[in-house]
Design a protein around this motif. Structure first.
Motif, short mmCIF file in Angstrom:
data_model
loop_
_atom_site.label_atom_id
_atom_site.label_comp_id
_atom_site.label_asym_id
_atom_site.label_seq_id
_atom_site.Cartn_x
_atom_site.Cartn_y
_atom_site.Cartn_z
N GLU A 47 0.84 -1.21 0.00
CA GLU A 47 0.00 0.00 0.00
C GLU A 47 0.87 1.26 0.00
O GLU A 47 1.92 1.31 0.63
CB GLU A 47 -0.90 -0.01 1.24
N GLN A 48 0.44 2.27 -0.73
CA GLN A 48 1.11 3.56 -0.74
C GLN A 48 0.50 4.43 0.35
O GLN A 48 -0.73 4.51 0.47
CB GLN A 48 0.95 4.26 -2.10
N VAL A 49 1.35 5.04 1.17
CA VAL A 49 0.87 5.88 2.27
C VAL A 49 1.61 7.21 2.25
O VAL A 49 2.72 7.32 1.76
CB VAL A 49 1.07 5.21 3.65
N GLN A 50 0.94 8.21 2.79
CA GLN A 50 1.56 9.51 3.02
C GLN A 50 1.50 9.78 4.51
O GLN A 50 0.48 9.51 5.15
CB GLN A 50 0.84 10.63 2.27
N PHE A 51 2.58 10.30 5.07
CA PHE A 51 2.59 10.63 6.48
C PHE A 51 3.47 11.85 6.71
O PHE A 51 4.29 12.20 5.87
CB PHE A 51 3.07 9.45 7.33
N THR A 52 3.24 12.50 7.85
CA THR A 52 4.08 13.62 8.24
C THR A 52 4.64 13.35 9.63
O THR A 52 4.01 12.68 10.45
CB THR A 52 3.32 14.96 8.26
N MET A 53 5.83 13.87 9.87
CA MET A 53 6.45 13.80 11.18
C MET A 53 7.32 15.04 11.36
O MET A 53 7.82 15.59 10.38
CB MET A 53 7.26 12.52 11.35
N CYS A 54 7.42 15.51 12.60
CA CYS A 54 8.22 16.70 12.89
C CYS A 54 9.41 16.30 13.75
O CYS A 54 9.25 15.68 14.80
CB CYS A 54 7.39 17.74 13.62
N LEU A 55 10.59 16.67 13.29
CA LEU A 55 11.81 16.44 14.05
C LEU A 55 12.14 17.74 14.77
O LEU A 55 12.32 18.78 14.14
CB LEU A 55 12.95 16.02 13.13
N THR A 56 12.21 17.68 16.09
CA THR A 56 12.33 18.89 16.89
C THR A 56 13.73 19.15 17.39
O THR A 56 13.95 20.10 18.11
CB THR A 56 11.38 18.84 18.10
N ASN A 57 14.70 18.36 17.01
CA ASN A 57 16.05 18.55 17.53
C ASN A 57 16.86 19.54 16.71
O ASN A 57 18.06 19.50 16.68
CB ASN A 57 16.79 17.22 17.63
N GLN A 58 16.19 20.47 16.04
CA GLN A 58 16.88 21.45 15.22
C GLN A 58 17.24 22.72 15.99
O GLN A 58 17.82 23.63 15.46
CB GLN A 58 16.01 21.83 14.01
N GLY A 59 16.86 22.79 17.24
CA GLY A 59 17.13 23.97 18.05
C GLY A 59 15.87 24.35 18.80
O GLY A 59 14.79 23.82 18.54
N PRO A 60 15.96 25.29 19.73
CA PRO A 60 14.81 25.63 20.56
C PRO A 60 13.67 26.31 19.81
O PRO A 60 12.54 26.29 20.26
CB PRO A 60 15.40 26.56 21.63
N THR A 61 13.95 26.91 18.66
CA THR A 61 12.89 27.63 17.94
C THR A 61 12.65 27.05 16.55
O THR A 61 11.90 27.64 15.79
CB THR A 61 13.23 29.12 17.81
N GLN A 62 13.28 25.94 16.21
CA GLN A 62 13.11 25.38 14.87
C GLN A 62 12.79 23.89 14.95
O GLN A 62 13.22 23.20 15.85
CB GLN A 62 14.39 25.51 14.06
N MET A 63 12.04 23.44 13.97
CA MET A 63 11.84 22.01 13.77
C MET A 63 11.65 21.78 12.28
O MET A 63 11.40 22.72 11.53
CB MET A 63 10.67 21.49 14.59
N VAL A 64 11.81 20.54 11.88
CA VAL A 64 11.66 20.19 10.47
C VAL A 64 10.45 19.28 10.34
O VAL A 64 10.34 18.26 11.02
CB VAL A 64 12.92 19.48 9.94
N LYS A 65 9.53 19.68 9.47
CA LYS A 65 8.35 18.87 9.17
C LYS A 65 8.63 18.08 7.90
O LYS A 65 8.94 18.66 6.86
CB LYS A 65 7.13 19.76 8.97
N LEU A 66 8.55 16.76 8.00
CA LEU A 66 8.76 15.89 6.86
C LEU A 66 7.42 15.36 6.38
O LEU A 66 6.64 14.84 7.17
CB LEU A 66 9.66 14.71 7.24
N THR A 67 7.15 15.50 5.10
CA THR A 67 5.97 14.92 4.47
C THR A 67 6.47 13.87 3.50
O THR A 67 7.17 14.20 2.54
CB THR A 67 5.14 15.99 3.74
N CYS A 68 6.15 12.61 3.78
CA CYS A 68 6.74 11.50 3.03
C CYS A 68 5.68 10.68 2.30
O CYS A 68 4.59 10.45 2.82
CB CYS A 68 7.50 10.58 3.98
#
Length: 124
Positions: A47-68
């Motif tokens: 099955e093909q799926v789409q998901f998002t996850m946020c990695l918060t270890n980029q600093g106190p005011t930044q995070m990276v949102k991944l849409t895969c």
């Protein structure tokens, strides 16, 4: 003696919440090639799926949102959840900035205007 792993990408072991269409999950591990997570959703092999996850270890005011975009390559029961391994086909990363308002104790996040990168395994 443990099993020797022959992987192309470094695996990171961390519990990161993910959002799927119609549900949520929690990662066990992830890499640039794939993600293993548990969820209440029943997903089928291939099955093909789409998901998002946020990695918060980029600093106190930044995070990276991944849409895969990914393909389900393994499913198994893990206690009362469905353990799911997916192979990533494409991943778009957006830089999110946290805006803390101390007076209201509110945290909001807003995204950069352009993705910071688009990744497809095997292309780099």
């Amino acid at each position: 003696m443990g099993r020797l792993e022959n992987r192309r990408a470094t695996r990171y072991y961390s519990e990161v919440p993910i959002e799927l269409a119609g549900g949520t999950g929690l990662t066990r591990d992830y890499s640039t090639d794939g993600v293993y997570f548990t969820t209440d959703q029943v997903l089928g092999l291939g099955e093909q799926v789409q998901f998002t996850m946020c990695l918060t270890n980029q600093g106190p005011t930044q995070m990276v949102k991944l849409t895969c975009q990914a393909e389900v390559v393994r499913v198994e029961m893990v206690q009362d959840k469905m353990g799911t391994a997916v192979a990533i086909n494409e991943c778009v990363a957006e830089l999110l900035f946290k805006n803390h308002d101390a007076a209201d104790e509110v945290t909001t996040a807003y995204a950069s205007k352009e993705p910071i990168f688009r990744y497809q395994p095997g292309i780099l």
